[in-house]
Motif scaffolding. Sequence first.
Motif, PDB file in Angstrom:
ATOM      1  N   LEU A   1       0.810  -1.226   0.000  1.00  0.00           N
ATOM      2  CA  LEU A   1       0.000   0.000   0.000  1.00  0.00           C
ATOM      3  C   LEU A   1       0.843   1.276   0.000  1.00  0.00           C
ATOM      4  CD1 LEU A   1      -2.987  -0.956   2.352  1.00  0.00           C
ATOM      5  CD2 LEU A   1      -2.732  -1.327  -0.089  1.00  0.00           C
ATOM      6  N   LYS A   2       2.035   1.157  -0.590  1.00  0.00           N
ATOM      7  CA  LYS A   2       2.854   2.354  -0.740  1.00  0.00           C
ATOM      8  C   LYS A   2       2.666   2.874  -2.164  1.00  0.00           C
ATOM      9  CE  LYS A   2       7.414   4.277  -0.460  1.00  0.00           C
ATOM     10  NZ  LYS A   2       8.786   4.219  -0.111  1.00  0.00           N
ATOM     11  N   CYS A   3       2.356   4.171  -2.279  1.00  0.00           N
ATOM     12  CA  CYS A   3       2.105   4.745  -3.604  1.00  0.00           C
ATOM     13  C   CYS A   3       3.433   4.964  -4.328  1.00  0.00           C
ATOM     14  CB  CYS A   3       1.341   6.050  -3.464  1.00  0.00           C
ATOM     15  SG  CYS A   3       1.117   6.905  -5.024  1.00  0.00           S
ATOM     16  N   LYS A   4       3.529   4.415  -5.532  1.00  0.00           N
ATOM     17  CA  LYS A   4       4.773   4.537  -6.299  1.00  0.00           C
ATOM     18  C   LYS A   4       4.944   5.963  -6.841  1.00  0.00           C
ATOM     19  CE  LYS A   4       6.240   0.019  -6.847  1.00  0.00           C
ATOM     20  NZ  LYS A   4       5.433  -0.563  -5.798  1.00  0.00           N
ATOM     21  N   LYS A   5       3.827   6.705  -6.877  1.00  0.00           N
ATOM     22  CA  LYS A   5       3.901   8.036  -7.472  1.00  0.00           C
ATOM     23  C   LYS A   5       4.269   9.098  -6.432  1.00  0.00           C
ATOM     24  CE  LYS A   5       1.094  10.928 -10.499  1.00  0.00           C
ATOM     25  NZ  LYS A   5      -0.305  11.138 -10.904  1.00  0.00           N
ATOM     26  N   CYS A   6       3.591   9.067  -5.271  1.00  0.00           N
ATOM     27  CA  CYS A   6       3.859  10.146  -4.309  1.00  0.00           C
ATOM     28  C   CYS A   6       4.482   9.648  -3.016  1.00  0.00           C
ATOM     29  CB  CYS A   6       2.589  10.946  -4.023  1.00  0.00           C
ATOM     30  SG  CYS A   6       1.405  10.097  -2.979  1.00  0.00           S
ATOM     31  N   GLY A   7       4.612   8.333  -2.880  1.00  0.00           N
ATOM     32  CA  GLY A   7       5.299   7.797  -1.709  1.00  0.00           C
ATOM     33  C   GLY A   7       4.434   7.654  -0.469  1.00  0.00           C
ATOM     34  N   CYS A   8       3.174   8.038  -0.568  1.00  0.00           N
ATOM     35  CA  CYS A   8       2.288   7.979   0.597  1.00  0.00           C
ATOM     36  C   CYS A   8       2.006   6.516   0.995  1.00  0.00           C
ATOM     37  CB  CYS A   8       1.013   8.735   0.238  1.00  0.00           C
ATOM     38  SG  CYS A   8      -0.484   8.157   0.972  1.00  0.00           S
ATOM     39  N   ILE A   9       2.009   6.255   2.299  1.00  0.00           N
ATOM     40  CA  ILE A   9       1.695   4.905   2.786  1.00  0.00           C
ATOM     41  C   ILE A   9       0.483   5.002   3.708  1.00  0.00           C
ATOM     42  CG2 ILE A   9       2.521   2.868   4.056  1.00  0.00           C
ATOM     43  CD1 ILE A   9       5.356   3.793   3.570  1.00  0.00           C
TER      44      ILE A   9
END
Length: 301
Positions: free
Chosen positions: A229-237
């Motif tokens: 569930l880590k966003c590859k685009k913005c890094g948000c987890i």
Amino acid sequence: MIFKKRSEPLELVLYRLLNARMDLSENDKKHFWTINKGYEGEVRSDIWLLNLTDDWFVLHDLLLEHNQSTFQIDTLIIAYEKIHLLDVKNFEGDYVVKDDKWYNPAGVLQKNPLHQLERCETLLEKLLHELGYHFTIASYLIFKNPEFHLYLPSIQPAIIFPTQLNRFLKRLNSGPVKLNKKHFQLAEQLEGLHKIESPYPRLPPYSFEKLKKGITCRDCRNFLTDGTLKCKKCGCIEEPEAAILRSVNEFSLLFPDIKITTDRIHEWCSIIKSKKTIRRILAKNLELIRHSRSSYYILKE
Ligand SMILES: [Zn+2]
């Protein structure tokens, strides 16, 4: 004080969800853009009233009804002895009024905003009488954009131009009288009477089968690609529980008539491999409705 904030229209929320999960047509994209811009503009234009003292109740965006006629109020201010009805416009350019008709800068005939305001005032007055209140109503058409000019044949006291806004606010803020229970009750009643029009008939056609499955990033709406569930685009987890519940919420907004079950949410979230995880999170946070054949969950109030 702001008693009722302008909330994001459900139509806009749904369009945003659909935009992430399907290809919108050019027309639908344009519509999405327009309602988004419209809402942002309205929120921006509400800021000027934040400086009013607590001796005023401000209610934004009310959709009310009297005798089967609905009327939309942009901003309503409850004061001690008066109700101020404001219609705030963000018109730009040179407008002309001729024989009571309004023309935009391109010379195209517009709906007369003063007539709309009068209609609103009449209906509000009747509604207030019905509720047992006898306030005087003062209505104003407010133009906020400094790039606006109106060629008017005569003075209209109901119109407030950008250069008059500060003085208008000062006048409102001068000599306030503390509001009492009656005013609070009226504000509560009006908020309670606010109607929400169903946006569903106006949405582009979509179905559970055809929408893209998965969990989108909380911040940038990019689809998450794996179980971390880590966003590859913005890094948000995001924690799995929060991300799954957010997705359940999106599901129930998009499909208010489809029952929430473990299988369906498992398919909807798609990147959560374990059905057990989904079941545990649903059981913990939603209410289980038991049926002999098929049980389902509902969101808790
Ligand atoms: Zn992101």
